[in-house]
Motif scaffolding. Structure first.
Motif, PDB file in Angstrom:
ATOM      1  N   SER A  10       0.943  -1.125  -0.033  1.00  0.00           N
ATOM      2  CA  SER A  10       0.000   0.117  -0.003  1.00  0.00           C
ATOM      3  C   SER A  10       0.871   1.038   0.213  1.00  0.00           C
ATOM      4  CB  SER A  10      -0.980  -0.047   1.180  1.00  0.00           C
ATOM      5  OG  SER A  10      -0.274  -0.286   2.343  1.00  0.00           O
ATOM      6  N   LEU A  11       2.135   1.105   0.218  1.00  0.00           N
ATOM      7  CA  LEU A  11       3.060   2.297   0.419  1.00  0.00           C
ATOM      8  C   LEU A  11       4.237   1.982  -0.460  1.00  0.00           C
ATOM      9  CD1 LEU A  11       2.775   5.196   1.390  1.00  0.00           C
ATOM     10  CD2 LEU A  11       4.092   4.352   3.433  1.00  0.00           C
ATOM     11  N   PHE A  12       4.877   3.067  -1.116  1.00  0.00           N
ATOM     12  CA  PHE A  12       6.206   2.819  -1.854  1.00  0.00           C
ATOM     13  C   PHE A  12       7.022   3.840  -0.944  1.00  0.00           C
ATOM     14  CE2 PHE A  12       9.405   4.272  -4.472  1.00  0.00           C
ATOM     15  CZ  PHE A  12       9.851   3.398  -5.161  1.00  0.00           C
ATOM     16  N   LEU A  13       8.418   3.428  -0.728  1.00  0.00           N
ATOM     17  CA  LEU A  13       9.538   4.367  -0.149  1.00  0.00           C
ATOM     18  C   LEU A  13      10.590   4.379  -1.191  1.00  0.00           C
ATOM     19  CD1 LEU A  13       9.204   3.823   3.547  1.00  0.00           C
ATOM     20  CD2 LEU A  13       8.045   5.385   2.409  1.00  0.00           C
ATOM     21  N   GLY A  14      10.835   5.575  -1.983  1.00  0.00           N
ATOM     22  CA  GLY A  14      12.033   5.762  -2.617  1.00  0.00           C
ATOM     23  C   GLY A  14      11.973   6.740  -3.652  1.00  0.00           C
ATOM     24  N   THR A  15      12.464   6.293  -4.952  1.00  0.00           N
ATOM     25  CA  THR A  15      12.690   7.070  -5.952  1.00  0.00           C
ATOM     26  C   THR A  15      11.603   7.444  -6.509  1.00  0.00           C
ATOM     27  OG1 THR A  15      13.719   5.386  -7.493  1.00  0.00           O
ATOM     28  CG2 THR A  15      15.269   6.944  -5.996  1.00  0.00           C
ATOM     29  N   GLU A  16      11.443   8.508  -7.577  1.00  0.00           N
ATOM     30  CA  GLU A  16      10.023   8.593  -8.187  1.00  0.00           C
ATOM     31  C   GLU A  16      10.014   7.609  -9.347  1.00  0.00           C
ATOM     32  OE1 GLU A  16      10.473  12.250 -10.729  1.00  0.00           O
ATOM     33  OE2 GLU A  16      12.418  12.114 -11.324  1.00  0.00           O
ATOM     34  N   PRO A  17       8.662   7.430  -9.882  1.00  0.00           N
ATOM     35  CA  PRO A  17       8.327   6.532 -10.754  1.00  0.00           C
ATOM     36  C   PRO A  17       9.093   7.035 -12.010  1.00  0.00           C
ATOM     37  CG  PRO A  17       6.250   7.622 -10.252  1.00  0.00           C
ATOM     38  CD  PRO A  17       7.611   8.051  -9.247  1.00  0.00           C
ATOM     39  N   SER A  18       9.349   5.973 -12.948  1.00  0.00           N
ATOM     40  CA  SER A  18       9.714   6.217 -14.402  1.00  0.00           C
ATOM     41  C   SER A  18       8.638   6.266 -15.047  1.00  0.00           C
ATOM     42  CB  SER A  18      10.588   4.930 -14.988  1.00  0.00           C
ATOM     43  OG  SER A  18       9.670   3.921 -14.952  1.00  0.00           O
ATOM     44  N   ASP A  19       8.830   6.926 -16.414  1.00  0.00           N
ATOM     45  CA  ASP A  19       7.837   7.420 -17.367  1.00  0.00           C
ATOM     46  C   ASP A  19       7.182   5.942 -17.856  1.00  0.00           C
ATOM     47  OD1 ASP A  19       8.307   9.774 -17.412  1.00  0.00           O
ATOM     48  OD2 ASP A  19       9.644   9.769 -19.334  1.00  0.00           O
ATOM     49  N   GLU A  20       7.943   4.735 -17.951  1.00  0.00           N
ATOM     50  CA  GLU A  20       7.137   3.325 -18.065  1.00  0.00           C
ATOM     51  C   GLU A  20       6.283   3.280 -16.881  1.00  0.00           C
ATOM     52  OE1 GLU A  20       8.282  -1.069 -18.866  1.00  0.00           O
ATOM     53  OE2 GLU A  20       9.787   0.437 -19.307  1.00  0.00           O
ATOM     54  N   GLU A  21       6.727   3.352 -15.626  1.00  0.00           N
ATOM     55  CA  GLU A  21       6.053   2.881 -14.398  1.00  0.00           C
ATOM     56  C   GLU A  21       4.551   3.813 -14.457  1.00  0.00           C
ATOM     57  OE1 GLU A  21       9.869   1.405 -12.057  1.00  0.00           O
ATOM     58  OE2 GLU A  21       9.144   3.496 -11.908  1.00  0.00           O
ATOM     59  N   LEU A  22       4.832   5.187 -14.868  1.00  0.00           N
ATOM     60  CA  LEU A  22       3.527   5.919 -14.867  1.00  0.00           C
ATOM     61  C   LEU A  22       2.607   5.319 -15.959  1.00  0.00           C
ATOM     62  CD1 LEU A  22       5.173   9.430 -14.125  1.00  0.00           C
ATOM     63  CD2 LEU A  22       4.031   8.067 -12.700  1.00  0.00           C
ATOM     64  N   ALA A  23       3.163   4.794 -16.986  1.00  0.00           N
ATOM     65  CA  ALA A  23       2.177   4.766 -17.958  1.00  0.00           C
ATOM     66  C   ALA A  23       1.743   3.147 -17.685  1.00  0.00           C
ATOM     67  CB  ALA A  23       3.195   4.242 -19.373  1.00  0.00           C
ATOM     68  N   ILE A  24       2.160   2.454 -16.997  1.00  0.00           N
ATOM     69  CA  ILE A  24       1.635   1.248 -16.425  1.00  0.00           C
ATOM     70  C   ILE A  24       0.479   1.548 -15.524  1.00  0.00           C
ATOM     71  CG2 ILE A  24       2.046  -0.872 -15.198  1.00  0.00           C
ATOM     72  CD1 ILE A  24       4.753  -0.863 -16.385  1.00  0.00           C
ATOM     73  N   ALA A  25       0.677   2.434 -14.542  1.00  0.00           N
ATOM     74  CA  ALA A  25       0.077   2.886 -13.592  1.00  0.00           C
ATOM     75  C   ALA A  25      -1.267   3.610 -14.323  1.00  0.00           C
ATOM     76  CB  ALA A  25       0.084   3.924 -12.669  1.00  0.00           C
ATOM     77  N   ALA A  26      -1.235   4.397 -15.330  1.00  0.00           N
ATOM     78  CA  ALA A  26      -2.262   4.785 -16.054  1.00  0.00           C
ATOM     79  C   ALA A  26      -3.053   3.828 -16.852  1.00  0.00           C
ATOM     80  CB  ALA A  26      -1.810   6.100 -17.073  1.00  0.00           C
ATOM     81  N   GLU A  27      -2.505   2.693 -17.543  1.00  0.00           N
ATOM     82  CA  GLU A  27      -3.391   1.818 -18.097  1.00  0.00           C
ATOM     83  C   GLU A  27      -4.113   1.079 -17.327  1.00  0.00           C
ATOM     84  OE1 GLU A  27      -2.110  -1.776 -21.163  1.00  0.00           O
ATOM     85  OE2 GLU A  27      -0.580  -0.649 -20.653  1.00  0.00           O
ATOM     86  N   ALA A  28      -3.577   0.845 -15.922  1.00  0.00           N
ATOM     87  CA  ALA A  28      -4.096   0.081 -14.942  1.00  0.00           C
ATOM     88  C   ALA A  28      -5.315   0.975 -14.146  1.00  0.00           C
ATOM     89  CB  ALA A  28      -3.334  -0.435 -13.874  1.00  0.00           C
ATOM     90  N   GLY A  29      -5.537   2.202 -14.751  1.00  0.00           N
ATOM     91  CA  GLY A  29      -6.510   3.208 -14.044  1.00  0.00           C
ATOM     92  C   GLY A  29      -5.950   3.710 -12.536  1.00  0.00           C
ATOM     93  N   VAL A  30      -4.674   3.635 -12.462  1.00  0.00           N
ATOM     94  CA  VAL A  30      -4.360   4.178 -11.036  1.00  0.00           C
ATOM     95  C   VAL A  30      -3.476   5.448 -11.189  1.00  0.00           C
ATOM     96  CG1 VAL A  30      -2.455   3.397  -9.290  1.00  0.00           C
ATOM     97  CG2 VAL A  30      -4.119   1.538 -10.046  1.00  0.00           C
ATOM     98  N   GLU A  31      -3.901   6.036 -10.151  1.00  0.00           N
ATOM     99  CA  GLU A  31      -3.015   7.378 -10.012  1.00  0.00           C
ATOM    100  C   GLU A  31      -2.294   7.251  -8.776  1.00  0.00           C
ATOM    101  OE1 GLU A  31      -4.173  12.261  -9.218  1.00  0.00           O
ATOM    102  OE2 GLU A  31      -5.635  10.835  -9.895  1.00  0.00           O
ATOM    103  N   LEU A  32      -1.100   7.782  -8.976  1.00  0.00           N
ATOM    104  CA  LEU A  32      -0.082   7.652  -7.829  1.00  0.00           C
ATOM    105  C   LEU A  32       0.237   9.004  -7.066  1.00  0.00           C
ATOM    106  CD1 LEU A  32       2.720   5.108  -9.416  1.00  0.00           C
ATOM    107  CD2 LEU A  32       1.082   4.705  -7.972  1.00  0.00           C
ATOM    108  N   VAL A  33       0.114   9.005  -6.033  1.00  0.00           N
ATOM    109  CA  VAL A  33       0.304  10.302  -5.351  1.00  0.00           C
ATOM    110  C   VAL A  33       1.750  10.304  -4.593  1.00  0.00           C
ATOM    111  CG1 VAL A  33      -0.517  11.812  -3.451  1.00  0.00           C
ATOM    112  CG2 VAL A  33      -2.314  10.376  -4.678  1.00  0.00           C
ATOM    113  N   LYS A  34       2.631  11.296  -4.827  1.00  0.00           N
ATOM    114  CA  LYS A  34       3.912  11.272  -4.573  1.00  0.00           C
ATOM    115  C   LYS A  34       4.001  12.474  -3.429  1.00  0.00           C
ATOM    116  CE  LYS A  34       5.934  12.417  -8.375  1.00  0.00           C
ATOM    117  NZ  LYS A  34       6.912  12.744  -8.946  1.00  0.00           N
TER     118      LYS A  34
END
Length: 354
Positions: A146-170
């Motif tokens: 439920s929680l990630f700690l670390g570096t920012e997501p890559s463009d590819e990871e953001l695209a994977i999230a968008a495709e899954a309908g997930v919005e990531l809050v940083k």
């Protein structure tokens, strides 16, 4: 179900053994612990900043068929995964909120490295490799990260999230320096932003062009796509300047491998690599490695806070939008007591706390 839980338990206990091996310097293939060879024990002057925490583990039930083992519910504490560089913070948070013993912390904080952790967060997948061995306990193996700690997501990871309908809050909770490393034999002490971009674009090839030895080619190492370091290299350093494709053998799979390559005596004054200052200073030691200034500015805490160091970055608490529990934990992390915990773990907190 019983067979599944038993397999999870065995895997978790194996990982705990790997984690302890990593603390003594042995290399293992198990997630972030394979990239750490320094002690992660709490400092001698450690202080408790959290009292009556709102974030606690839930109750446990005996494992079916194995009553000596307990399966614990995550309760109000988030299931955390993340980047290698945030393992010490994960340990500090578990000390503060849960009172996990030093013996059990390497088994409880089992980050699966940046890209794997983001995929688990985005896909609501569990991180099953979590054990509390002195209590013969594992966490609920079906609870999603439920929680990630670390570096920012890559463009590819953001695209994977968008495709899954997930919005990531940083939520940024600390500063760090993205740094460039050379072997201690290299006379170069500083590179400009432009020189670094030219080196990694493939248009600047010789150390003599930047004040180094004559006749020495720059062996510029990179990290794999979607690693936290490579994402920072692309977004923070190159900023649209195309990266030259790395030659065979010039991509280091792990942060520890890159530091080992740069610090190796045989590489002498030829190798160049990059990492995070926190990791270089306290999590992995190998050979003779020197951190460069950039545009004449050293990556000191003062220069990170002011933004003077050109490659100042942040680490983030990242969660799926709508997850109230993870949001509450991230909000606590950037409050006063959370920032004191961040500071105590050795990071440069975003809030100026003692």
């Amino acid at each position: 179900m019983m067979k599944h839980l038993v397999s999870i338990l065995l895997a978790a206990l194996l990982l705990f053994g790997s984690a302890m091996a990593a603390e003594t310097g042995a290399q293992t293939p198990s997630g972030s612990w394979a990239q750490i060879n320094q002690s992660m024990e709490r400092p001698e002057n450690w202080q408790r900043y959290v009292e009556n925490s709102l974030f606690a583990l839930g109750s446990g039930v005996p494992m079916e068929g194995y009553p000596e083992y307990t399966v614990l519910d995550w309760g109000t504490y988030p299931s955390i995964d993340g980047s290698t560089v945030c393992v010490p913070l994960g340990m500090e948070l578990a000390r503060q909120h849960l009172g996990i013993s030093e013996e059990d912390l390497p088994g409880f904080v089992t980050f699966s490295t940046t890209h794997n952790a983001y995929l688990r967060l985005i896909g609501s997948q569990p991180n099953p490799m979590v054990a509390i061995t002195s209590q013969n306990a594992v966490m609920d193996p079906e609870a999603p990260v439920s929680l990630f700690l670390g570096t920012e997501p890559s463009d590819e990871e953001l695209a994977i999230a968008a495709e899954a309908g997930v919005e990531l809050v940083k939520v940024p909770f600390c500063y760090d320096a993205f740094v460039f490393l050379v072997n201690g034999q290299n006379p170069v002490e500083n590179l400009s932003v432009q020189q670094i971009q030219q080196i990694y674009a493939g248009s600047l090839l010789l150390w003599s062009q930047v004040g180094g030895e004559e006749g020495k080619l720059i062996r510029a190492y990179q990290r794999p796509s979607n690693s936290g370091s490579q994402t920072a290299m692309e977004n923070l350093v190159m900023k649209g300047v195309p990266l030259s494709g790395a030659e065979d053998g010039y991509i280091a799979d792990g942060m520890s491998e890159l530091i080992a390559i740069v610090g190796d005596y045989d590489n002498g004054p030829t190798s160049l690599g990059y990492s995070y200052l926190y990791y270089v200073d306290g999590m992995y030691k190998s050979g003779d490695v020197k951190v460069l200034a950039v545009d004449g500015i050293a990556p000191t805490e003062e220069n990170l806070r002011s933004g003077a160091y050109p490659f100042t970055t942040c680490y983030y608490a990242v969660y799926r939008k709508g997850d109230a529990q993870a949001e509450a934990f991230a909000s606590w992390l950037v409050g006063e007591s959370g920032q004191k915990c961040v500071r105590q773990a050795g990071y440069v907190s975003v809030m100026d706390v003692e």
